[in-house]
Every structure is written in structure tokens, then in C-alpha cells.
Write a protein that holds these residues in place. Structure first.
Motif, PDB file in Angstrom:
ATOM      1  N   LEU A  26     -35.784 -46.693   3.066  1.00 14.06           N
ATOM      2  CA  LEU A  26     -35.629 -47.403   4.136  1.00 14.06           C
ATOM      3  C   LEU A  26     -34.893 -48.504   3.568  1.00 14.06           C
ATOM      4  N   VAL A  27     -34.854 -48.980   2.155  1.00 13.21           N
ATOM      5  CA  VAL A  27     -34.530 -49.794   1.503  1.00 13.21           C
ATOM      6  C   VAL A  27     -32.970 -49.726   0.668  1.00 13.21           C
ATOM      7  N   PHE A  28     -33.381 -47.755   0.401  1.00  9.59           N
ATOM      8  CA  PHE A  28     -31.481 -47.691  -0.148  1.00  9.59           C
ATOM      9  C   PHE A  28     -30.508 -47.995   1.488  1.00  9.59           C
ATOM     10  N   SER A  29     -30.963 -47.831   2.769  1.00  9.80           N
ATOM     11  CA  SER A  29     -30.272 -48.287   3.188  1.00  9.80           C
ATOM     12  C   SER A  29     -29.944 -49.361   4.176  1.00  9.80           C
ATOM     13  N   GLY A  30     -30.681 -50.243   3.246  1.00 11.22           N
ATOM     14  CA  GLY A  30     -30.229 -51.415   3.422  1.00 11.22           C
ATOM     15  C   GLY A  30     -28.973 -52.345   2.422  1.00 11.22           C
ATOM     16  N   ILE A  31     -28.624 -51.276   1.587  1.00 14.31           N
ATOM     17  CA  ILE A  31     -27.918 -51.896   0.455  1.00 14.31           C
ATOM     18  C   ILE A  31     -26.221 -51.311   0.679  1.00 14.31           C
ATOM     19  N   GLU A  32     -25.421 -52.435   0.235  1.00 17.60           N
ATOM     20  CA  GLU A  32     -23.905 -52.547   0.677  1.00 17.60           C
ATOM     21  C   GLU A  32     -23.566 -51.101  -0.350  1.00 17.60           C
ATOM     22  N   GLY A  33     -23.003 -50.142   1.446  1.00 18.31           N
ATOM     23  CA  GLY A  33     -22.102 -48.825   0.049  1.00 18.31           C
ATOM     24  C   GLY A  33     -23.779 -47.733  -0.630  1.00 18.31           C
ATOM     25  N   SER A  34     -24.384 -47.904  -0.361  1.00 20.66           N
ATOM     26  CA  SER A  34     -25.313 -47.188  -0.985  1.00 20.66           C
ATOM     27  C   SER A  34     -26.000 -46.046   0.173  1.00 20.66           C
ATOM     28  N   VAL A  35     -26.715 -44.571  -0.805  1.00 16.94           N
ATOM     29  CA  VAL A  35     -26.870 -43.656   0.237  1.00 16.94           C
ATOM     30  C   VAL A  35     -28.516 -43.161  -0.979  1.00 16.94           C
ATOM     31  N   PRO A  36     -29.446 -43.615   0.186  1.00 17.02           N
ATOM     32  CA  PRO A  36     -30.278 -42.612  -0.162  1.00 17.02           C
ATOM     33  C   PRO A  36     -30.731 -41.153  -0.990  1.00 17.02           C
ATOM     34  N   LEU A  37     -30.831 -40.698  -1.904  1.00 14.63           N
ATOM     35  CA  LEU A  37     -31.515 -39.966  -1.733  1.00 14.63           C
ATOM     36  C   LEU A  37     -32.884 -38.864  -2.524  1.00 14.63           C
ATOM     37  N   LEU A  38     -33.571 -37.870  -1.666  1.00  7.79           N
ATOM     38  CA  LEU A  38     -35.081 -38.402  -2.148  1.00  7.79           C
ATOM     39  C   LEU A  38     -35.185 -36.819  -2.773  1.00  7.79           C
ATOM     40  N   HIS A  39     -35.932 -36.670  -3.771  1.00 10.79           N
ATOM     41  CA  HIS A  39     -35.877 -35.765  -5.026  1.00 10.79           C
ATOM     42  C   HIS A  39     -36.734 -35.036  -4.356  1.00 10.79           C
ATOM     43  N   GLY A  40     -36.480 -33.566  -3.581  1.00 11.23           N
ATOM     44  CA  GLY A  40     -37.911 -32.863  -2.828  1.00 11.23           C
ATOM     45  C   GLY A  40     -36.826 -31.527  -1.985  1.00 11.23           C
ATOM     46  N   SER A  41     -37.910 -31.529  -1.491  1.00  8.82           N
ATOM     47  CA  SER A  41     -37.425 -30.454  -0.527  1.00  8.82           C
ATOM     48  C   SER A  41     -36.338 -30.943   0.489  1.00  8.82           C
ATOM     49  N   ALA A 195     -26.153 -74.679   4.975  1.00  6.73           N
ATOM     50  CA  ALA A 195     -25.680 -74.146   3.981  1.00  6.73           C
ATOM     51  C   ALA A 195     -26.715 -73.589   2.537  1.00  6.73           C
ATOM     52  N   ILE A 196     -26.944 -72.744   2.703  1.00  8.74           N
ATOM     53  CA  ILE A 196     -27.469 -71.872   1.886  1.00  8.74           C
ATOM     54  C   ILE A 196     -27.029 -70.428   1.643  1.00  8.74           C
ATOM     55  N   GLN A 197     -27.262 -70.106   0.271  1.00 13.85           N
ATOM     56  CA  GLN A 197     -26.279 -68.820   0.580  1.00 13.85           C
ATOM     57  C   GLN A 197     -27.085 -67.620   0.356  1.00 13.85           C
ATOM     58  N   PRO A 198     -28.066 -67.179   0.706  1.00 14.05           N
ATOM     59  CA  PRO A 198     -29.047 -65.967   0.338  1.00 14.05           C
ATOM     60  C   PRO A 198     -28.464 -64.544  -0.037  1.00 14.05           C
ATOM     61  N   VAL A 199     -29.915 -64.088  -1.114  1.00 12.33           N
ATOM     62  CA  VAL A 199     -29.635 -62.674  -0.994  1.00 12.33           C
ATOM     63  C   VAL A 199     -30.540 -62.209   0.140  1.00 12.33           C
ATOM     64  N   ILE A 200     -30.567 -61.876   0.215  1.00 15.15           N
ATOM     65  CA  ILE A 200     -31.746 -60.820   1.002  1.00 15.15           C
ATOM     66  C   ILE A 200     -31.726 -59.917   1.070  1.00 15.15           C
ATOM     67  N   LEU A 201     -32.605 -59.263   0.855  1.00 16.25           N
ATOM     68  CA  LEU A 201     -33.154 -57.913  -0.044  1.00 16.25           C
ATOM     69  C   LEU A 201     -34.045 -56.841   0.588  1.00 16.25           C
ATOM     70  N   PRO A 202     -33.940 -55.945   1.284  1.00 18.72           N
ATOM     71  CA  PRO A 202     -32.886 -54.977   1.353  1.00 18.72           C
ATOM     72  C   PRO A 202     -32.628 -55.777   2.997  1.00 18.72           C
ATOM     73  N   ASP A 203     -31.148 -55.600   3.222  1.00 17.69           N
ATOM     74  CA  ASP A 203     -30.747 -56.182   4.821  1.00 17.69           C
ATOM     75  C   ASP A 203     -30.026 -54.998   5.592  1.00 17.69           C
ATOM     76  N   PRO A 204     -30.353 -54.434   6.318  1.00 19.12           N
ATOM     77  CA  PRO A 204     -30.052 -52.937   7.066  1.00 19.12           C
ATOM     78  C   PRO A 204     -29.242 -53.303   8.105  1.00 19.12           C
TER      79      PRO A 204
END
Lengths: 467, 455
Positions: A26-41, A195-204
């Protein structure tokens, strides 16, 4: 069905939690240009995709290193490398977020070592890895660990002190935890007003709630940008949501349980404010005063109005809510936030339950609920839905408040369910529910009261036209 | 338009009729990093056994596998609903070190005492084999003390594909069969294999056979009961739908009990009628059955034709894409869509065999794309290229279609209305018509901005 309340069951029956890699995905889906990859089945990725798609109603692509029997014997390094290459070729991602599973952890794959061996190849995107063995913790732990891994691996200590790390007064880090897309959008709008520039992590909020497409988007647009994440070390402060999260971070080690906010504070001296999820008047007040503390900026008049409107609605609804009994369940921090809100409206959260087991649920609840109400609250952590149902049966609640997975129990008990949080699989708009801020509480209040009124109207023989 | 890339290793699992020579590869493990739509071995076992409503289904592993499969498919029951509960041993870190056998044994004993199931299935997940739990031994031990069948299902996720999971489920089912000799079984009796009653289909099919004068001994596994399955060995014929999942069991029963089997599909008018006629033909010693079948089929078709004809007017010439689990379903869907005047431009499956794909090729028009074990990007690429109006698939395919402004019909776990039988064809028609003709497509960018307006 026989019920024996004296038994403490070994089996988990209808779990009130999910496994750790889901949180990371879910977190990795909220990052720009990111693909989640699970190491498993293969199944892990597919099941989680299905679970997330049913909530978000959007494409959610999660890759898998797809273990075979040979992989399980000889190790998954080769498969992981192949998976990274194939994801890169298909998606041209800016980042691949790699999370482990029970299988790769049990056979002892050293993912950091595998990743580090290919990390410097210039044909590959940024690789972030996080250890999320499914047999340890819940999806919430996977979520927080993934946030921390991203912050950690994109902001190494070595670069600190260079020009790009001069503190920027306008930049505020926000680590919101598991909120809805609407919540994230509301946060952004608050920041814009101030007028604040937020860095919201993650942002889906855009990736998992976008418009229909002209052409297929291999990766949906939106998400926290990598360049923003790399600025987090120079922010004026970090705002981290979740009281349980805060307590855990205070009591745990860096490697396990400590938060991304703590890491930023230790590594880059970025001031950290840990607050509860801002639901209701008091918790949202604390949210604005925390922002004020970190940025020296006062809350805008718009929010004073929103606050007034919310309190006015509390007043209008006080008689509908006083003494009503609610069962709240879900992620520990959401339960705490909801309990803070419900108890200030006059509702008694008679049961606060979670599948999570941080050990801090009671303490966090005590911080937001007055002692006289707290006496009436039963706190259960590490429980499943059958235990919640069993306990609820004794407590005669008027309402269930939580995700859609409580529906089966609510239905058996004939108690109305107000759906909040994640997942919501049996209604539309789950990701568009607003929980936070004065506006979010007002939205929840309307839903809660109307649910109670509807129940009353339907049960009444008179069929009131005015309620 | 930017073209979506296809991985080189995947090219041999994609075939376009009239464009390529047919060298379709299939029956392979999914490629790492390809984002397959498949699940795993566990998933295959879980979907097959899931509808057995009076059995205890215990998932031995960490919590995820149980959480993600809780109440996951319709699988309606006319009685008990134990299958809708999610039971897990919820293995923790210490269990992975010291083993989970004791926990499994305790969990089974408690749950059997609590719910009095007719049997219990114990699903192994990925790590069970790795940590070395002897699930077989625990099952034997508990079966002995609790006096019900306790059956291990060898479904470790990584040990093969979904198909191996079907096989593991069939092996477990086979162990249930032959345990019940008390049911009265007539000479004209069948088992229905591979029908899961997702939207109540098994009830419709049962009713048809009953009207024909054929006794249904068991349905495997829709609205399934342990006792009925226990008596399955006494039926005269196995009628197998969804052959991908159940053919293994049919073959085993033929070998062990000498029960012949036929392959059918209950979807679409032709296939549904054939499924009834083939059974009637099997019992030709009783000509009354065939007579009753003929008149029933006639009446059923007559009742739904007006609806079909009405829908065909709007649907004629529209293009459909199909992506399903087993290829057998695709055959029926192609026929049914043809009946509605529609053309299939993409047909794919997660687990089809070479033979399946050859048949698909022969059924399809030139230009149709056939896909094995596809991923979201390939599906998107071809539904755009072929400009489909309808996508038939499951939950994971739905957002791909919707994002691109294409109607969607769930022919998988999440359907709520029966799509099998004659009445099912009527429901299917209504559903396809509703989504394809919906006014919302006029507003989505890919439809609202057709080339003639842009130019």
C-alpha cells in the motif's frame, strides 16, 4: 453455535488484521512512479491486488518474484533479480519497492544483500527494500516499516550537510499512516490554505482515485515524488499521526518499531511532533497547534469556521448521541482516533478492539478519553472478529464503527454498522470517506446520527416524519 | 499512441489469429515480475473446496492466506454456512522457529468441538513445508479422536501453479468419497462436478436434472455437504463442468469406481441443452428421460428468446474480450456472445492447455488475440488495440476495463446472479446489455473523444 467465553482460542477466527506485506504494498502504491514487488509466491501479490482493488476500485499492480520449488531450495536471489528486470522493462518505474513475505524470510533470503549487489546498475530504477515477514506483526507494521525504509534508504546520512539540506521553513513532512484518499486530499488542501509545502508520505490519493483514461497508464500518475522524499531531511518539521505509533516509537529500538519521524529527527535534526490521527474537535485542535509549533504559522480563519460548524452539530445532535454505545474496531491508531471523537460527542466507546498487538492501545486511549468514560470502555487488542462479536454480545451496543469486515458480526448481532477506515468491500466510495479534521468529524457525525435515526425510524410503528 | 511493451519471454504465450503461426506455449510457471493475474497452488485448492458448507476449513500458516480468502466467493449454501468463516492457525515468528504442529492440533480440536463440522480440511501454506510440520500426522491423530475425516490439503503456494492446487483439492475430495453407503441411489443418477454455486447455479442445474428424472447424488462442490460427497461413488455418471479443476477427480473415480464421465458446460443455450441431452443419452435405456428433456429444453428456450432477441438488436457487432481462469469457460462464452451478435476479439485464460488454445483458435475469428497467463499491461494493450466494448473477467480485470471506458461483466467469484442454465443466459444477456449500453461511456475520454471529433 456453542459459545464458551472462558476459552482462549488458539485459532484465529475471522481475523481483524492483515499480513505485513500488504501494508508495504500500500505504501509503495503511494509513491510516484513506484511499483511494489513482493518477494515470494505469486499468490501473495494476486490476493493483495484483489483485496486492494475491491476497496479502491482502481487498478493496483503488484509484481511478484514468483517462487518455484527450486527457488525455495536454492534461494530467491535469481528470481528477484529477474523480477526487478522484468518490472523495469514493462513499467519503466522510478522506483521498485521490494517487500519480503513469510516464504522468502523463512528460507533466509538476504534481500538487502541481493539488492545491494545490483543497486548501482544504471539500467535499473531506485530500489527500496523492506523486511515484512507475514508471520510477524500486522499490515500496520508493514506499512510503517515501509515508510521508514523509504525515508531511510532515500536519505542516507552521508549526504547530510550539503547545500540541498539547508532547512526549508515552508516544507513540512507529514507521515499520516493509513488514511483514506479523501483524508490525504483534505490534508493537502489544509496545507495549501496555510501556504505550507507538505511532503506527505505515502500519498495514494491520486494514484488510487483517478479519472478514466484516454490511454492506458502503465503506472497511474500521482504519489509522493522521489525528489520530495529526498527533501525530507531539510524540512522544518515532521508531523506523525498515530498515538500508538508514537508510544511504540518511544519505547522501541531503531531496527524494530521506531518510526520514520524519529529517524528523521535523529539523522537530520528535523523536529518531530507525534499526534493522534486528528479526528474530532480536540485531536484536530492538537493537529493545528502542532503545525503552528513546527511552522510558526497560525491556522487560517477557514478552519475556525469549520471548527465552529462541527461544535454546532455536536450541540444539535447531543440528545441523539448521549449514552449511545459503540463498538469500535480496526487498526489501533484509527480506533484511538475514533474513540477520541465519539467520546466527545457523548457516545460511549464500550469496546475498543484491534487485531494489532502493540501493547500500547490502552495507554493511547487513556490519553484521549476522560477517566470517567474510560471506566466504561473494554479494551481488547490482538483479537479477531469472533472475539469482538462475543464481547459485543454482552455489551449491547447501538452501533458498530469500523471497516466492512465487521459486517458479518454486526449482521448476526443485528447492530447497524457505520463503515470507516480500510477496507470497505461492500460499499462504494470507501476511499472517499473523509475522517480527519473538523470537516471529517462532521462527515462522520452526520453518518453516525443518521444511521441511528434510520434505525429508530424503521423500528418505530409510528414512522415519524420529524426526528 | 504509445504502445505498451510485451516482455520477450512472454511473446510465445500470445497468439493473434491470422497473424502468427500457432506455437502457443502454456502450462508454465508465471514469469517473475510479469504481474500475472494468477494466484497460487493454495488458491486452486481453496476455490475448489471452499463451497463445502458443513466442513471446517482451517488454513495452516500466517494470517494473510486466511484473511484474503474470507468469504471470498458467493458459494451459496441452502443450510450450514461454516465455509464462510475464516479459520487460521495464524502462525507467529516463534511458530516458524519451533514448528506449528501443536498449534494446529489445538486449533483443530477446539474448532471441531465448537462447530461440530462433518469433516475438516487443513490447507498447507508456503512456509508449512519449510518449517517441517507433519500436517499429515496431526490430521490422522485428530481424525481418530474426533471421529470425523480430517484431510490435509497439500497446497503450499509455491509448489506449482493453481492447477496443482486443483489437483490437491481433488485428492482431498477423493478421500471423502466412499465413506457413505447409506444414501439410496437410483440407476439413473449423477454427480455434478465443477459447479460451485457462486450465484445459485447448482440449484438451477439440480432442478433441471430432477425434472428429467435423474437423481443428483452430489454436487462437487457447490452447496456441498460431506455426506453427499461421501456417497458420490454410487452414482452412475460423473458430469464434469469446469474441467480444468475437476477432471483429475473424474479420472480417479473412473479408475477406482468405474464411473464414466462426460464433459459439459452449463453456460449458454447450446451448451446448456447439450449438458442435459448428453446425460439423457447416457441413460437411453430409459427413453422417458430424453422425452422429458426435450420438452423441458424447448420450454426453457422459448421463455428466454424474446429477451435475447431484444438485446441482440443493440449488441450486434459489438466486440468482447474474455479473460477467465479455465479455458473451458471461454468456449461457452464465445458461443453465448455469438448468440447475442457479438464478436470476441480477445480470449485468454490463466490455466489453459495447448489443446484448449487450439480449440479457441478454431472457434475465433481472424484477428482475435489469444493469451495465456496474461498480465494487466497485455490485457490493456489488446483491449485498446481491438477496441473492445465489453470485458468479461474477474475482480482484477474490472478496473482495467473501466479505466479504459469498457463495459464489464464479472463471470467469476463476485457475481451475485446465476449465469448458468437457461435463466442464467437471460441474466447474462441483461447484464451484458446493461453495461455495454450504459450512457456513462459517452462521457469517458476514450469514448467521448473518438477520432471523428478530434479531427
Amino acid at each position: 453455535m456453542k459459545i464458551d467465553s472462558s476459552l482462549n482460542y488458539t485459532a484465529t477466527r475471522n481475523a481483524c488484521k492483515l499480513c505485513t506485506p500488504l501494508g508495504a504494498a500500500l505504501v509503495f502504491s503511494g509513491i510516484e512512479g513506484s511499483v511494489p514487488l513482493l518477494h515470494g509466491s505469486q499468490g501473495c501479490s494476486t490476493y493483495m491486488r484483489r483485496y486492494l482493488i475491491s476497496h479502491y476500485k482502481e487498478p493496483v499492480d503488484i509484481a511478484s518474484s514468483n517462487f518455484t520449488e527450486e527457488t525455495a531450495i536454492f534461494g530467491g536471489g535469481e528470481n528477484l533479480r529477474l523480477a526487478i528486470e522484468n518490472v523495469t522493462q514493462q513499467y519503466s518505474p522510478a522506483m521498485i519497492g521490494i517487500a519480503t513475505t513469510c516464504l522468502s524470510e523463512t528460507i533466509g533470503d538476504d534481500v538487502p544483500l541481493i539488492v545491494n549487489s545490483i543497486k548501482d546498475r544504471n539500467d535499473l530504477p531506485v530500489l527500496v527494500h523492506v523486511s515484512t515477514p507475514s508471520y510477524s506483526g500486522t499490515h500496520v507494521d508493514g506499512f510503517h516499516e515501509a515508510v521508514k525504509a523509504i525515508v531511510d534508504q532515500l536519505n542516507p546520512a552521508e549526504g547530510f550537510g550539503s547545500a540541498e539540506h539547508t532547512q526549508d521553513k515552508k516544507v513540512l513532512n507529514i507521515l499520516p499512516g493509513m488514511l483514506s484518499n479523501e483524508d490525504i486530499r483534505h490534508l493537502k488542501s489544509i496545507m495549501e490554505t496555510m501556504a505550507i509545502q507538505p511532503v506527505i508520505l505515502p500519498d495514494p490519493s491520486e494514484r488510487l482515485d483517478g479519472s478514466p483514461w484516454m490511454e492506458y497508464q502503465v503506472i497511474q500518475s500521482g504519489g509522493t515524488s522521489l525528489s520530495d522524499i529526498r527533501r525530507m531531511g531539510s524540512a522544518t518539521g515532521t508531523l506523525e499521526f498515530g498515538r500508538v505509533m508514537g508510544l511504540r516509537s518511544k519505547h522501541r529500538s531503531v531496527s524494530k518499531g521506531q518510526s520514520a519521524g524519529t529517524l528523521l529527527e535523529k539523522r537530520f535534526d528535523v523536529a518531530l511532533k507525534s499526534i493522534g490521527i486528528p479526528i474530532g474537535v480536540r485531536e484536530t485542535d492538537r493537529f493545528f497547534s502542532a503545525i503552528e509549533g513546527l511552522t510558526q504559522l497560525p491556522a487560517a480563519s477557514r478552519f475556525v469556521q469549520e471548527r465552529g460548524r462541527l461544535i454546532d452539530a455536536y450541540v444539535d445532535c447531543n440528545k441523539y448521541l448521549a449514552g449511545k454505545r459503540a463498538v469500535i474496531y480496526g487498526e489501533e491508531d484509527l480506533v484511538v482516533g475514533l474513540a477520541a471523537f465519539l467520546s466527545e460527542t457523548g457516545i460511549i466507546p464500550v469496546l475498543c478492539a484491534s487485531g494489532g498487538m502493540s501493547g500500547f492501545l490502552r495507554q493511547a486511549l487513556e490519553e484521549v478519553i476522560s477517566p470517567s468514560v474510560m471506566k466504561q470502555v473494554s479494551v481488547k487488542d490482538g483479537v479477531d472478529f469472533m472475539e469482538i462479536e462475543q464481547e459485543a454480545r454482552q455489551l449491547h451496543p447501538d452501533l458498530f464503527v469500523g471497516n466492512s469486515k465487521g459486517y458479518a458480526s454486526a449482521r448476526r448481532l443485528k447492530i447497524p454498522l457505520v463503515r470507516v477506515g480500510f477496507p470497505i468491500h461492500d460499499r462504494v466510495g470507501g476511499s472517499r470517506i473523509l475522517h480527519i479534521g473538523y470537516k471529517g468529524a462532521l462527515n462522520l457525525l452526520d453518518t453516525l446520527v443518521n444511521t441511528l435515526l434510520q434505525t429508530r425510524q424503521e423500528k418505530s410503528e409510528i414512522g415519524y416524519s420529524y426526528l | 499512441m504509445e504502445t505498451i511493451p510485451v516482455l520477450k519471454e512472454r511473446e510465445k504465450q500470445i497468439f493473434e489469429k491470422g497473424m502468427d503461426s500457432f506455437a502457443m506455449e502454456c502450462d508454465k510457471k508465471s514469469l517473475a515480475g510479469s504481474v500475472s493475474q494468477r494466484a497460487c497452488v493454495f488458491c486452486g485448492s481453496r476455490v475448489v473446496l471452499y463451497p463445502i458448507a458443513d466442513a471446517l476449513h482451517v488454513i495452516h500458516g500466517p494470517i494473510g492466506c486466511a484473511a484474503y480468502t474470507w468469504d471470498i466467493r458467493g458459494a451459496l449454501s441452502s443450510g450450514p454456512e461454516l465455509h464462510r468463516m475464516s479459520f487460521s492457525t495464524d502462525l507467529s515468528e516463534t511458530d516458524t522457529i519451533y514448528g506449528g504442529e501443536k498449534k494446529l492440533e489445538n486449533a483443530l480440536n477446539e474448532l471441531i468441538d465448537l462447530y461440530s463440522p462433518a469433516a475438516a480440511f487443513v490447507y498447507s501454506t508456503c512456509i508449512v513445508g519449510i518449517i517441517g510440520d507433519d500436517v499429515e500426522a496431526i490430521c490422522k491423530k485428530v481424525a481418530k479422536t474426533k471421529k470425523i475425516p480430517v484431510l490435509p490439503v497439500h497446497s503450499a503456494g509455491f509448489k506449482g501453479t493453481k492447477k496443482d492446487g486443483y489437483k490437491a483439492a481433488c485428492d482431498a475430495l477423493f478421500k471423502l468419497i466412499g465413506r457413505n453407503d447409506s444414501t439410496r441411489v437410483s440407476a439413473t443418477s449423477i454427480n455434478i462436478l465443477g459447479e460451485f454455486n457462486i450465484g445459485g447455479e447448482a440449484w438451477i442445474i439440480r432442478e433441471y436434472y430432477k425434472k428429467m428424472g435423474v437423481q443428483v447424488v452430489s454436487v462437487m462442490t457447490g452447496d456441498g455437504r460431506v455426506d453427499e460427497i461421501g456417497a458420490a461413488h454410487r452414482a452412475s455418471l460423473n458430469v464434469v463442468q469446469c474441467s480444468g479443476s475437476m477432471i483429475h477427480l473424474a479420472k480417479k473415480m473412473e479408475l477406482e469406481y468405474g464411473i464414466p464421465y462426460i464433459r459439459v458446460s452449463y453456460f449458454g443455450i447450446e451448451d446448456m441443452a447439450d449438458a442435459l441431452y448428453d446425460v439423457a443419452a447416457h441413460f437411453k435405456s430409459n427413453p422417458e428421460i430424453m422425452k422429458r428433456t426435450q420438452s423441458m429444453v424447448r420450454n426453457e428456450i422459448k421463455a428466454i428468446l424474446p429477451e435475447l432477441n431484444w438485446a441482440r438488436k443493440d449488441l450486434k457487432g459489438k466486440k468482447a474480450a474474455i479473460y477467465v481462469g479455465g479455458a473451458f469457460k471461454a468456449f461457452s462464452l464465445i458461443k453465448a456472445l455469438k448468440h447475442l451478435g457479438m464478436r470476441v476479439v480477445l480470449a485468454g485464460s490463466q490455466t489453459g492447455s495447448r489443446e484448449d488454445y487450439r480449440l479457441l483458435r478454431d472457434m475465433c475469428d481472424f484477428g482475435t488475440v489469444i493469451l495465456d497467463d496474461a498480465n494487466p499491461l497485455e490485457l490493456a494493450k489488446y483491449i485498446i488495440e481491438k477496441d473492445a466494448d465489453l470485458f468479461i473477467g474477474g475482480v482484477k480485470e474490472r478496473p482495467i476495463a473501466y479505466k479504459l471506458g469498457i463495459g464489464f461483466c464479472d463471470h467469476n467469484h463476485e457475481r451475485k446472479i446465476p449465469l448458468a442454465g437457461f435463466i442464467g443466459m437471460k441474466n447474462f444477456t441483461k447484464e451484458v446489455h446493461a453495461t455495454v449500453m450504459s450512457p456513462v461511456w459517452q462521457l469517458v475520454p476514450r469514448r467521448g473523444a473518438k477520432p471523428e471529433f478530434v479531427l
